[in-house]
Scaffold this motif. Structure first.
Motif, PDB file in Angstrom:
ATOM      1  N   ARG A 101       0.835  -1.206   0.000  1.00 48.47           N
ATOM      2  CA  ARG A 101       0.000   0.000   0.000  1.00 48.47           C
ATOM      3  C   ARG A 101       0.868   1.254   0.000  1.00 48.47           C
ATOM      4  NH1 ARG A 101      -3.903   2.294   4.790  1.00 48.47           N
ATOM      5  NH2 ARG A 101      -1.906   2.983   5.615  1.00 48.47           N
ATOM      6  N   HIS A 102       1.911   1.248   0.822  1.00 44.77           N
ATOM      7  CA  HIS A 102       2.832   2.384   0.889  1.00 44.77           C
ATOM      8  C   HIS A 102       3.523   2.582  -0.460  1.00 44.77           C
ATOM      9  CE1 HIS A 102       6.689   4.284   2.633  1.00 44.77           C
ATOM     10  NE2 HIS A 102       5.760   5.213   2.620  1.00 44.77           N
ATOM     11  N   GLY A 103       3.961   1.472  -1.080  1.00 44.34           N
ATOM     12  CA  GLY A 103       4.618   1.545  -2.384  1.00 44.34           C
ATOM     13  C   GLY A 103       3.700   2.045  -3.479  1.00 44.34           C
ATOM     14  N   ILE A 104       2.453   1.575  -3.488  1.00 46.52           N
ATOM     15  CA  ILE A 104       1.480   2.016  -4.493  1.00 46.52           C
ATOM     16  C   ILE A 104       1.244   3.524  -4.362  1.00 46.52           C
ATOM     17  CG2 ILE A 104      -0.962   1.906  -5.162  1.00 46.52           C
ATOM     18  CD1 ILE A 104      -0.884  -1.094  -4.513  1.00 46.52           C
ATOM     19  N   LYS A 112      -1.566  12.349   0.682  1.00 45.32           N
ATOM     20  CA  LYS A 112      -0.954  12.868   1.906  1.00 45.32           C
ATOM     21  C   LYS A 112      -2.016  13.054   2.986  1.00 45.32           C
ATOM     22  CE  LYS A 112       2.791  14.946   3.702  1.00 45.32           C
ATOM     23  NZ  LYS A 112       3.861  14.114   4.219  1.00 45.32           N
ATOM     24  N   LYS A 113      -3.169  13.596   2.598  1.00 43.26           N
ATOM     25  CA  LYS A 113      -4.260  13.826   3.550  1.00 43.26           C
ATOM     26  C   LYS A 113      -4.795  12.505   4.095  1.00 43.26           C
ATOM     27  CE  LYS A 113      -8.327  16.760   4.070  1.00 43.26           C
ATOM     28  NZ  LYS A 113      -9.315  15.857   4.648  1.00 43.26           N
ATOM     29  N   GLY A 114      -4.820  11.467   3.255  1.00 37.70           N
ATOM     30  CA  GLY A 114      -5.280  10.152   3.700  1.00 37.70           C
ATOM     31  C   GLY A 114      -4.263   9.409   4.546  1.00 37.70           C
ATOM     32  N   GLY A 115      -3.021   9.916   4.610  1.00 35.49           N
ATOM     33  CA  GLY A 115      -1.987   9.274   5.420  1.00 35.49           C
ATOM     34  C   GLY A 115      -1.318   8.100   4.738  1.00 35.49           C
ATOM     35  N   PHE A 116      -1.436   8.002   3.419  1.00 36.18           N
ATOM     36  CA  PHE A 116      -0.874   6.858   2.695  1.00 36.18           C
ATOM     37  C   PHE A 116       0.613   7.018   2.395  1.00 36.18           C
ATOM     38  CE2 PHE A 116      -5.405   6.900   1.197  1.00 36.18           C
ATOM     39  CZ  PHE A 116      -5.815   5.829   1.968  1.00 36.18           C
ATOM     40  N   LEU A 117       1.130   8.248   2.446  1.00 32.85           N
ATOM     41  CA  LEU A 117       2.530   8.467   2.102  1.00 32.85           C
ATOM     42  C   LEU A 117       3.449   8.365   3.313  1.00 32.85           C
ATOM     43  CD1 LEU A 117       2.148  11.411  -0.413  1.00 32.85           C
ATOM     44  CD2 LEU A 117       2.513   9.000  -0.905  1.00 32.85           C
ATOM     45  N   THR A 118       2.870   8.266   4.505  1.00 32.76           N
ATOM     46  CA  THR A 118       3.668   8.171   5.725  1.00 32.76           C
ATOM     47  C   THR A 118       4.030   6.718   5.985  1.00 32.76           C
ATOM     48  OG1 THR A 118       2.400  10.023   6.588  1.00 32.76           O
ATOM     49  CG2 THR A 118       3.744   8.795   8.154  1.00 32.76           C
ATOM     50  N   ARG A 119       5.305   6.462   6.206  1.00 27.40           N
ATOM     51  CA  ARG A 119       5.769   5.111   6.507  1.00 27.40           C
ATOM     52  C   ARG A 119       5.412   4.807   7.956  1.00 27.40           C
ATOM     53  NH1 ARG A 119       8.389   0.895   8.934  1.00 27.40           N
ATOM     54  NH2 ARG A 119      10.277   0.138   7.994  1.00 27.40           N
ATOM     55  N   ASP A 120       4.632   3.757   8.179  1.00 23.73           N
ATOM     56  CA  ASP A 120       4.255   3.357   9.536  1.00 23.73           C
ATOM     57  C   ASP A 120       5.489   2.770  10.207  1.00 23.73           C
ATOM     58  OD1 ASP A 120       3.062   2.566  11.830  1.00 23.73           O
ATOM     59  OD2 ASP A 120       1.405   1.494  10.879  1.00 23.73           O
TER      60      ASP A 120
END
Length: 158
Positions: free
Chosen positions: A108-111, A127-135
């Motif tokens: 998901r992070h890679g996509i 960015k707003k959805g939080g998908f670009l932040t590495r957990d």
């Protein structure tokens, strides 16, 4: 930065132009694909995104066969659904390390990162959805004198 001697100087410093926000440009390889690396726990995913019919392949398998649980399939599709790009991009991913949950998060992070490289205009939505932040949550290491990371050995009075 200019030196301030009085409050009157503050107005002149505030009026000076600030550097512009970074401009994100499209990053594609020779085949017209966007590449990104996603990470989660111990899993690392290499992801390529290219225009296509919406087929998602993980380790040379259909993503529904690789990630059998519906929750993991939903996690994988979140960035595509959030950007309204369902059926527009083919995703090819190779993932290794960790368990299935960590691997799904890594893909998901890679996509998400690959989508921003292919179409920089999608960055604010992702960015707003939080998908670009590495957990960054990973398993805590075991300490000496402890049974596990924090658990002490069983106490015996006698």
């Amino acid at each position: 930065m200019a030196e301030l001697n009085s409050l009157a100087d503050l107005g002149t410093v505030a009026a000076t132009p600030q550097p512009a926000a970074p401009v994100h440009v499209q990053k594609l390889d020779k085949q017209g694909r966007a590449y990104a690396t996603g990470k989660r726990k111990d899993a690392i995913a290499r992801v390529w995104v290219k225009p296509g019919s919406g087929k998602i392949t993980v380790n040379d398998k259909e993503f529904g066969a690789y990630f059998a649980r519906p929750v993991l399939q939903m996690i994988l599709q979140q960035p595509i659904v959030a950007t309204n790009r369902a059926g527009q991009f083919d995703v090819i991913a190779t993932v290794s390390g960790g368990g299935l949950s960590g691997q799904a998060g890594a893909v998901r992070h890679g996509i998400s990162k690959a989508l921003t490289y292919y179409e920089p205009g999608l960055r604010p939505v992702l960015k707003k959805g939080g998908f670009l932040t590495r957990d960054s949550r990973v398993v805590e290491r075991k300490k000496y004198g402890k049974a596990k990371a924090r658990r002490s050995f069983q106490f015996s009075k006698r």
